[in-house]
Design an enzyme around this catalytic site. Structure first.
Site, PDB file in Angstrom:
ATOM      1  N   LYS A 166      -5.469   5.595  11.364  1.00  0.00           N
ATOM      2  CA  LYS A 166      -4.410   4.692  10.973  1.00  0.00           C
ATOM      3  C   LYS A 166      -4.932   3.861   9.798  1.00  0.00           C
ATOM      4  O   LYS A 166      -6.103   3.472   9.780  1.00  0.00           O
ATOM      5  CB  LYS A 166      -4.078   3.774  12.164  1.00  0.00           C
TER       6      LYS A 166
ATOM      7  N   HIS B  10      -0.464  -4.052  18.986  1.00  0.00           N
ATOM      8  CA  HIS B  10      -1.484  -4.925  18.409  1.00  0.00           C
ATOM      9  C   HIS B  10      -2.702  -5.124  19.296  1.00  0.00           C
ATOM     10  O   HIS B  10      -3.674  -5.750  18.877  1.00  0.00           O
ATOM     11  CB  HIS B  10      -0.857  -6.277  18.052  1.00  0.00           C
TER      12      HIS B  10
ATOM     13  N   HIS C  19       0.859  -1.185   0.000  1.00  0.00           N
ATOM     14  CA  HIS C  19       0.000   0.000   0.000  1.00  0.00           C
ATOM     15  C   HIS C  19       0.895   1.235   0.000  1.00  0.00           C
ATOM     16  O   HIS C  19       2.123   1.114  -0.047  1.00  0.00           O
ATOM     17  CB  HIS C  19      -0.973  -0.022   1.176  1.00  0.00           C
TER      18      HIS C  19
ATOM     19  N   CYS D  68       4.439 -11.919  21.456  1.00  0.00           N
ATOM     20  CA  CYS D  68       3.357 -11.390  20.608  1.00  0.00           C
ATOM     21  C   CYS D  68       3.519 -11.981  19.215  1.00  0.00           C
ATOM     22  O   CYS D  68       4.527 -11.756  18.552  1.00  0.00           O
ATOM     23  CB  CYS D  68       3.373  -9.855  20.536  1.00  0.00           C
TER      24      CYS D  68
ATOM     25  N   HIS E 104       4.204   1.555   1.981  1.00  0.00           N
ATOM     26  CA  HIS E 104       5.417   0.985   1.371  1.00  0.00           C
ATOM     27  C   HIS E 104       5.906   1.874   0.221  1.00  0.00           C
ATOM     28  O   HIS E 104       7.090   2.141   0.075  1.00  0.00           O
ATOM     29  CB  HIS E 104       5.144  -0.413   0.803  1.00  0.00           C
TER      30      HIS E 104
ATOM     31  N   CYS F 186      -1.572  -5.883  27.286  1.00  0.00           N
ATOM     32  CA  CYS F 186      -1.553  -6.296  25.881  1.00  0.00           C
ATOM     33  C   CYS F 186      -0.351  -5.678  25.173  1.00  0.00           C
ATOM     34  O   CYS F 186       0.248  -4.715  25.661  1.00  0.00           O
ATOM     35  CB  CYS F 186      -2.822  -5.822  25.183  1.00  0.00           C
TER      36      CYS F 186
ATOM     37  N   LYS G 249      -7.045  -2.483   7.201  1.00  0.00           N
ATOM     38  CA  LYS G 249      -8.019  -3.233   6.407  1.00  0.00           C
ATOM     39  C   LYS G 249      -9.403  -3.134   7.025  1.00  0.00           C
ATOM     40  O   LYS G 249     -10.393  -2.997   6.312  1.00  0.00           O
ATOM     41  CB  LYS G 249      -7.604  -4.712   6.409  1.00  0.00           C
TER      42      LYS G 249
ATOM     43  N   CYS H 161       3.884  -9.236  16.513  1.00  0.00           N
ATOM     44  CA  CYS H 161       5.212  -8.612  16.442  1.00  0.00           C
ATOM     45  C   CYS H 161       6.272  -9.645  16.075  1.00  0.00           C
ATOM     46  O   CYS H 161       7.366  -9.299  15.651  1.00  0.00           O
ATOM     47  CB  CYS H 161       5.650  -8.038  17.783  1.00  0.00           C
TER      48      CYS H 161
END
Ligand SMILES: [Zn+2]
Length: 509
Positions: free
Chosen positions: A299, A147, A18, A126, A21, A143, A302, A129
């Site tokens: 942010k 993420h 996207h 994680c 990048h 958490c 999707k 990660c």
């Protein structure tokens, strides 16, 4: 002279590319073109990072085998390169056999030299990660802060790299400009954060996974694969043949510039140089970490459905304008926001109104008043244009893309104002003998602007260059220009050729 070696990070192939990048890739391409134009031999590398647990998950979801899956994603990244007119010299995939061999051999040496060791490890992992988090890394809900999911307790016997041994060395080479192994990190505030964190202590890091199959097997422990991050970092030396043609490798290493995003700066500024030092290689010379942008304040994700892909931008703005607009929204290095609306506004003001109009009306009037033939002119500089644009080379070296765009817009404004104040339509009526000099100056200005725009907008710059009656390549002219040689443009007696509208105005829906 050693070649200028510039890299993007290799992009993780768990999803389609996207504009996040594309932003880094276009920045690297603009720099690569700039350095080639100013007489450097350049080697520009990009590629895809294709191992690890997240790839396995994504492949399963898509109903594919991991290799089949990354083949597809990698091809999409390559498509974006074509779409955006990117001039990379090489494209590395971490599933390339040559890369896998380098990772094996590199760590076989570190193993033989006692730089890595095996130990049992239990920690909070994680999956997203793909790394162990320390309790201090977690947010108030316990958490992963990136993420928002609870890490799992994972216990493994893993191989560890003695990263802690490099703490003092790293502090010195990051902070001391006179150190022969100096690694310059920009922006400076991020460098200072890294040094601050380094000074609080450095733990050895796990470099292998026992529970994963999708990775490069360790040559000295077939039960384990290399951790995806250490595997990925080695792309910068596997792509230039560290165990192949040593002459080529020595011409390119250490890398002149790694572009990275800020979330992977720690890997690039700490773990990567330490791995190289352990092997006996010099760290890269410079890292530049850029920020992130949000889309209309959110942010990109999707779930929100706001992911923007290169083909949407190119479909709307064309390739050259897309490259330009991507880089000037946000100062490189800072965080910021982009939106279709803001990009469209910028397209209309900078490109359709300002640049497009300058070229179009100058050439239209020239056809009308001077028969489209380049007149005799005063020669030399026109309207102080070269002086106006003289800060641009320094801005390229500092990666100040948005300031370059501003500087070029100022130059275009100046030429447009010159048309307004001289009023050539009146001069023509009065047969004013100064008319020829005015148009000579305008053509000279337009040529100078196209030379400076060439790294951003290679296609449009070439069109503009030809439209003022120049044969040959604008980048060749730019090379001479920036080398301080006299470049002859416009050429008296040449015929101008008005191009079709360079930037059609876009009405926002
Ligand atoms: Zn995470």
């Amino acid at each position: 002279m050693a070649k200028f070696y510039i890299t993007t990070p290799i992009y993780y192939a768990n999803d389609l590319p996207h504009i996040g990048h594309d932003y880094t890739t276009v920045a690297a391409d603009v720099l690569a073109r700039w350095y080639r134009m100013t007489g450097r031999e350049v080697f520009f590398l990009t590629g895809t990072d294709e191992h690890g647990a997240k790839i396995v998950q994504a492949a399963e979801k898509a109903g594919k085998k991991p290799k089949e899956f990354v083949d597809g994603i990698s091809a999409e990244f390559k498509n974006d390169l074509k779409l955006l007119d990117i001039t990379n010299d090489s494209f590395i995939r971490t599933t390339d056999p040559v890369h896998e061999k380098v990772v094996s051999e590199f760590f076989a040496k570190l193993h033989a030299d006692g730089k890595i060791y095996k130990k049992k490890y239990e920690g909070l992992y994680c999956v997203h990660c793909e790394k162990f988090l320390s309790p201090g890394d977690l947010n108030e809900d316990l958490c992963c802060p990136d993420h928002k999911v609870k890490p799992v307790t994972q216990s493994e016997e893993n191989w560890f790299f003695k990263l802690s041994e490099y703490q003092d060395r790293l502090v010195k080479l990051l902070s001391d400009e006179n150190d022969p192994g100096h690694l310059a990190v920009y922006p400076l505030e991020r460098r200072n954060e890294i040094i601050g964190k380094l000074k609080t202590g450095l733990q050895d890091i796990s470099i292998s996974r026992a529970s994963l199959k999708w990775g490069i097997p360790m040559p000295f422990d077939r039960e384990q694969v290399f951790y995806v991050w250490v595997d990925a970092l080695l792309n910068y030396i596997s792509a230039i043949g560290i165990f192949g043609d040593r002459k080529k490798f020595d011409e390119l290493w250490p890398a002149d510039l790694h572009l990275t995003a800020k979330d992977i700066l720690w890997f690039h500024a700490v773990i990567w140089p330490a791995m190289l030092l352990a092997y006996g290689l010099r760290p890269p010379k410079k890292l530049f970490s850029h920020g992130y942008f949000t889309i209309n304040g959110d942010k990109m994700s999707k779930t929100l459905g706001n992911v923007i892909r290169a083909k949407e931008l190119v479909g709307r703005f064309g390739v050259d304008a897309t490259r330009y607009l991507l880089l000037l929204q946000v100062p490189f290095g800072s965080d910021g926001d982009v939106s279709f609306q803001a990009m469209t506004e910028r397209y209309n003001t900078d490109l359709a109104n300002n640049l497009g109009n300058l070229v179009s009306r100058t050439l239209t009037m020239m056809e009308k008043y001077l028969g489209g033939i380049v007149p005799e002119g005063a020669g030399g500089t026109a309207f102080g244009m070269e002086e106006e644009l003289s800060p641009v080379p320094g801005m390229f070296d500092r990666l100040e893309f948005n300031r370059i765009a501003e500087q070029i817009q100022k130059a275009i404004d100046k030429a447009n104002r010159n048309i307004e104040s001289s009023a050539p339509w009146k001069m023509a009526k009065q047969n004013d003998p100064a008319l020829a000099g005015l148009f000579y100056g305008l053509l000279r200005s337009i040529g100078t602007i196209s030379i400076h725009l060439a790294p951003f907008m290679p296609g449009v710059s070439q069109k503009i260059w030809e439209s003022i009656g120049q044969a040959g390549n604008v980048t060749a002219a730019a090379s001479d220009y920036f080398a301080g040689k006299a470049v002859s443009y416009p050429v008296k007696g040449n015929k101008i050729s008005k191009p079709a509208i360079l930037f059609p105005r876009i009405q926002d829906k």
